[in-house]
Design an enzyme around this catalytic site. Structure first.
Site, PDB file in Angstrom:
ATOM      1  N   SER A  40       0.817  -1.214   0.000  1.00 18.35           N
ATOM      2  CA  SER A  40       0.000   0.000   0.000  1.00 18.35           C
ATOM      3  C   SER A  40       0.848   1.260   0.000  1.00 18.35           C
ATOM      4  O   SER A  40       0.323   2.342  -0.233  1.00 18.35           O
ATOM      5  CB  SER A  40      -0.924  -0.004   1.221  1.00 18.35           C
ATOM      6  OG  SER A  40      -0.182  -0.247   2.385  1.00 18.35           O
ATOM      7  N   HIS A  97      -1.564  -2.671  -7.114  1.00 22.06           N
ATOM      8  CA  HIS A  97      -2.223  -2.264  -5.870  1.00 22.06           C
ATOM      9  C   HIS A  97      -3.738  -2.242  -6.033  1.00 22.06           C
ATOM     10  O   HIS A  97      -4.287  -1.421  -6.785  1.00 22.06           O
ATOM     11  CB  HIS A  97      -1.694  -0.874  -5.459  1.00 22.06           C
ATOM     12  CG  HIS A  97      -2.187  -0.418  -4.131  1.00 22.06           C
ATOM     13  ND1 HIS A  97      -2.350   0.901  -3.813  1.00 22.06           N
ATOM     14  CD2 HIS A  97      -2.569  -1.122  -3.023  1.00 22.06           C
ATOM     15  CE1 HIS A  97      -2.808   0.996  -2.573  1.00 22.06           C
ATOM     16  NE2 HIS A  97      -2.948  -0.214  -2.080  1.00 22.06           N
ATOM     17  N   GLU A 130      -3.750   0.354  -9.110  1.00 23.49           N
ATOM     18  CA  GLU A 130      -2.578   1.198  -9.356  1.00 23.49           C
ATOM     19  C   GLU A 130      -1.443   0.279  -9.804  1.00 23.49           C
ATOM     20  O   GLU A 130      -1.151  -0.711  -9.129  1.00 23.49           O
ATOM     21  CB  GLU A 130      -2.156   1.941  -8.082  1.00 23.49           C
ATOM     22  CG  GLU A 130      -3.075   3.099  -7.712  1.00 23.49           C
ATOM     23  CD  GLU A 130      -2.626   3.832  -6.442  1.00 23.49           C
ATOM     24  OE1 GLU A 130      -2.813   5.050  -6.379  1.00 23.49           O
ATOM     25  OE2 GLU A 130      -2.121   3.185  -5.504  1.00 23.49           O
ATOM     26  N   ASN A 181      -3.430   6.370  -1.686  1.00 21.69           N
ATOM     27  CA  ASN A 181      -3.133   6.408  -0.250  1.00 21.69           C
ATOM     28  C   ASN A 181      -2.439   7.699   0.169  1.00 21.69           C
ATOM     29  O   ASN A 181      -2.554   8.124   1.318  1.00 21.69           O
ATOM     30  CB  ASN A 181      -2.309   5.182   0.161  1.00 21.69           C
ATOM     31  CG  ASN A 181      -3.180   3.939   0.250  1.00 21.69           C
ATOM     32  OD1 ASN A 181      -4.405   4.045   0.339  1.00 21.69           O
ATOM     33  ND2 ASN A 181      -2.577   2.766   0.221  1.00 21.69           N
TER      34      ASN A 181
HETATM   35  N1  3HC Z   1     -16.139  -8.493  -0.771  1.00 22.14           N
HETATM   36  C1  3HC Z   1     -16.837  -8.729  -1.885  1.00 22.14           C
HETATM   37  N2  3HC Z   1     -17.907  -8.002  -2.274  1.00 22.14           N
HETATM   38  C2  3HC Z   1     -18.301  -7.010  -1.448  1.00 22.14           C
HETATM   39  C3  3HC Z   1     -17.651  -6.717  -0.247  1.00 22.14           C
HETATM   40  C4  3HC Z   1     -16.518  -7.510   0.074  1.00 22.14           C
HETATM   41  N3  3HC Z   1     -15.808  -7.294   1.187  1.00 22.14           N
HETATM   42  N4  3HC Z   1     -18.278  -5.686   0.344  1.00 22.14           N
HETATM   43  C5  3HC Z   1     -19.301  -5.339  -0.446  1.00 22.14           C
HETATM   44  N5  3HC Z   1     -19.307  -6.144  -1.530  1.00 22.14           N
HETATM   45  C6  3HC Z   1     -20.283  -6.106  -2.636  1.00 22.14           C
HETATM   46  C7  3HC Z   1     -21.643  -6.512  -2.184  1.00 22.14           C
HETATM   47  O1  3HC Z   1     -21.835  -7.900  -2.273  1.00 22.14           O
HETATM   48  C8  3HC Z   1     -22.517  -5.764  -3.161  1.00 22.14           C
HETATM   49  O2  3HC Z   1     -22.577  -6.461  -4.402  1.00 22.14           O
HETATM   50  P1  3HC Z   1     -23.988  -6.664  -5.135  1.00 22.14           P
HETATM   51  O3  3HC Z   1     -24.556  -5.294  -5.323  1.00 22.14           O
HETATM   52  O4  3HC Z   1     -23.647  -7.330  -6.408  1.00 22.14           O
HETATM   53  O5  3HC Z   1     -24.751  -7.505  -4.175  1.00 22.14           O
HETATM   54  C9  3HC Z   1     -21.741  -4.449  -3.431  1.00 22.14           C
HETATM   55  O6  3HC Z   1     -20.375  -4.747  -3.067  1.00 22.14           O
HETATM   56  C10 3HC Z   1     -22.234  -3.296  -2.608  1.00 22.14           C
HETATM   57  O7  3HC Z   1     -22.201  -3.682  -1.259  1.00 22.14           O
HETATM   58  P2  3HC Z   1     -23.298  -3.267  -0.184  1.00 22.14           P
HETATM   59  O8  3HC Z   1     -24.608  -3.036  -0.880  1.00 22.14           O
HETATM   60  O9  3HC Z   1     -23.264  -4.236   0.922  1.00 22.14           O
HETATM   61  O10 3HC Z   1     -22.763  -1.933   0.465  1.00 22.14           O
HETATM   62  P3  3HC Z   1     -22.481  -0.519  -0.131  1.00 22.14           P
HETATM   63  O11 3HC Z   1     -23.269  -0.189  -1.335  1.00 22.14           O
HETATM   64  O12 3HC Z   1     -22.592   0.337   1.053  1.00 22.14           O
HETATM   65  O13 3HC Z   1     -20.947  -0.592  -0.596  1.00 22.14           O
HETATM   66  C11 3HC Z   1     -18.628  -0.464  -0.242  1.00 22.14           C
HETATM   67  C12 3HC Z   1     -19.935  -1.080   0.232  1.00 22.14           C
HETATM   68  C13 3HC Z   1     -18.317  -0.902  -1.682  1.00 22.14           C
HETATM   69  C14 3HC Z   1     -17.552  -1.013   0.689  1.00 22.14           C
HETATM   70  C15 3HC Z   1     -18.744   1.105  -0.164  1.00 22.14           C
HETATM   71  O14 3HC Z   1     -19.131   1.487   1.126  1.00 22.14           O
HETATM   72  C16 3HC Z   1     -17.442   1.810  -0.507  1.00 22.14           C
HETATM   73  O15 3HC Z   1     -17.101   1.985  -1.665  1.00 22.14           O
HETATM   74  N6  3HC Z   1     -16.691   2.235   0.536  1.00 22.14           N
HETATM   75  C17 3HC Z   1     -15.384   2.900   0.348  1.00 22.14           C
HETATM   76  C18 3HC Z   1     -14.329   1.860   0.136  1.00 22.14           C
HETATM   77  C19 3HC Z   1     -12.975   2.476  -0.098  1.00 22.14           C
HETATM   78  O16 3HC Z   1     -12.756   3.674  -0.043  1.00 22.14           O
HETATM   79  N7  3HC Z   1     -12.016   1.590  -0.357  1.00 22.14           N
HETATM   80  C20 3HC Z   1     -10.616   1.984  -0.533  1.00 22.14           C
HETATM   81  C21 3HC Z   1      -9.888   1.796   0.759  1.00 22.14           C
HETATM   82  S1  3HC Z   1      -8.187   2.222   0.582  1.00 22.14           S
HETATM   83  C22 3HC Z   1      -7.464   0.800   0.114  1.00 22.14           C
HETATM   84  O17 3HC Z   1      -8.051  -0.247   0.013  1.00 22.14           O
HETATM   85  C23 3HC Z   1      -6.006   0.872  -0.153  1.00 22.14           C
HETATM   86  C24 3HC Z   1      -5.222   0.057   0.832  1.00 22.14           C
HETATM   87  O18 3HC Z   1      -3.865   0.069   0.408  1.00 22.14           O
HETATM   88  C25 3HC Z   1      -5.309   0.614   2.251  1.00 22.14           C
END
Ligand code: 3HC
Length: 291
Positions: free
Chosen positions: A119, A138, A150, A188
Site C-alpha cells: 500500500s 495495488h 494502481e 493512499n
Molecule cells: N467483498 C466482496 N464483495 C463485497 C464486499 C466484500 N468485502 N463488500 C461489499 N461487496 C459487494 C456486495 O456484495 C454488493 O454487491 P452486489 O450489489 O452485487 O450484491 C456491493 O459490493 C455493494 O455492497 P453493499 O450493498 O453491501 O454496500 P455498499 O453499497 O454500502 O458498498 C462499499 C460497500 C463498496 C464497501 C462502499 O461502502 C465503498 O465503496 N466504501 C469505500 C471503500 C474504499 O474507499 N475503499 C478503498 C480503501 S483504501 C485501500 O483499500 C487501499 C489500501 O492500500 C489501504
C-alpha cells in the site's frame, strides 16, 4: 493463466476472489504461512457468496465454480503460477524474504511476473537484491468490487511487465492507472492523510465520531466517512501508511495523529479487532467515544 496470491488476509482473499471470478483464470493458489489461515481466507470468500446466494443475487453453481478454482495451501504450493501477487504484511524485510524464497526455491515458471500489493512501500526497495524484477499491483478494499488497480513500476521494472500487468487488470474488469513510485502512490497519499485529519478533527473535539462521518458522507458524497473507513481499512494499516509517507518525505504534514497511534497500541484496530471508532460486537456498529 494461474495466479498465486500470497497472504489470505482481507486484501489477499479479496484479490484471490477477483482473479477466480475471471473466466480466463484457470487456478488461484491462495497461500499463507499456515494452512488454516489460507483455509479461513477461502471460507470468508464463501461466506460472502452464501449471503449473495441467499439474496438471490448469485447462483450456487457459479459460486462453486469460482470456489473450486481457489486452492489453499502454504507458499510452497505455488510452483507454476504465471503471476504472483504478494499481499502479506506491510513489513519490508518480510516481503523481500518472501519474494526471494518464491523466486529461488519455489516457482519453476521462468516467465512468472512478481507483483506486490504493497500500500505504500518502495517497489524498487522490495526488488533490490532479487534475481527477478518486482512490480506494484495495488488493489483497493473490497478488491472484488473496487475498479482501480494502481500499477507501479520500480526503477528496475521492465516496461513490458508494466504493459502486461495493465492488460491483466483490464482482463479482471478493473481500470489500471500507471503511477510513478512514490510513498503512498496516488490514492493512499491523498486518502490516508485525510483519514488521519479526520482523527485529528475528532481529537480536537470539533465534532463527534458520527458527526465527522456524516459530514464527509453528506458534504462530499463519500460512501464512507473517514473514521468508519479507517476502521474498515484497519487502523494499523492507516498508521503504517502514515509512518511510511512521513519517513520517506520528512514532511511534518504527514505526522500520524497521537490518538491513531494510541488506538493501534491498544489494539483498537477497527472491524478486524472488533473495536475501533465503532464497536462491532454482535454484528452491530456503535460509535465509541475515545476521549
Ligand atoms: N467483498 C466482496 N464483495 C463485497 C464486499 C466484500 N468485502 N463488500 C461489499 N461487496 C459487494 C456486495 O456484495 C454488493 O454487491 P452486489 O450489489 O452485487 O450484491 C456491493 O459490493 C455493494 O455492497 P453493499 O450493498 O453491501 O454496500 P455498499 O453499497 O454500502 O458498498 C462499499 C460497500 C463498496 C464497501 C462502499 O461502502 C465503498 O465503496 N466504501 C469505500 C471503500 C474504499 O474507499 N475503499 C478503498 C480503501 S483504501 C485501500 O483499500 C487501499 C489500501 O492500500 C489501504
Amino acid at each position: 493463466m494461474k495466479v498465486a496470491v500470497i497472504g489470505a488476509g482481507t486484501m489477499g482473499r479479496g484479490i484471490a476472489q477477483a482473479f477466480a471470478q475471471c473466466d480466463q483464470i484457470e487456478k488461484v493458489y491462495l497461500c499463507d504461512i499456515k494452512q488454516e489461515f489460507a483455509d479461513n481466507g477461502k471460507a470468508m470468500v464463501k461466506k460472502g457468496f452464501d449471503k449473495r446466494i441467499a439474496k438471490g443475487k448469485m447462483a450456487q453453481e457459479d459460486a462453486d465454480k469460482i470456489l473450486n478454482k481457489i486452492q489453499c495451501g502454504l507458499n510452497e504450493q505455488a510452483v507454476d503460477p504465471d503471476l504472483v501477487v504478494e499481499a502479506a504484511l506491510e513489513v519490508m524485510d518480510l516481503k523481500k524474504e518472501c519474494f526471494k524464497k518464491l523466486q529461488e526455491e519455489i516457482v519453476k515458471n521462468e516467465n512468472c511476473i512478481y507483483a506486490s500489493n504493497t500500500s505504500s512501500l518502495s517497489i524498487t526497495e522490495i526488488g533490490s537484491g532479487l534475481s527477478k524484477p518486482i512490480i506494484g499491483m495495488h488493489f483497493f478494499n473490497p478488491a472484488p468490487v473496487m475498479k482501480l488497480v494502481e500499477v507501479i513500476a520500480g526503477i528496475n521494472t521492465p516496461a513490458e511487465t508494466v504493459e502486461k500487468v495493465k492488460e491483466i487488470s483490464v482482463m479482471l474488469g478493473k481500470t489500471p492507472v500507471q503511477v510513478e513510485e512514490a510513498p503512498g502512490f496516488v490514492v493512499n497519499r491523498i486518502l490516508v492523510p485525510m483519514i488521519n485529519e479526520g482523527i485529528q478533527v475528532y481529537s480536537e473535539g470539533i465534532a463527534s465520531i458520527e458527526g465527522i462521518d456524516s459530514a464527509m458522507k453528506l458534504g462530499c458524497n463519500h460512501p464512507m466517512g473517514p473514521l468508519e473507513l479507517g476502521d474498515y481499512i484497519g487502523l494499523d494499516i492507516v498508521l503504517a501508511i502514515m509512518d511510511v509517507i512521513y519517513k520517506e518525505t520528512g514532511d511534518s504534514k504527514y505526522r500520524a495523529c497521537t490518538l491513531l497511534r494510541k488506538m493501534v497500541r491498544g489494539k483498537h484496530l477497527g472491524i478486524k479487532s472488533g473495536i475501533g471508532f465503532y464497536d462491532y460486537s454482535n454484528g452491530g456498529k456503535v460509535a465509541v467515544d475515545k476521549k
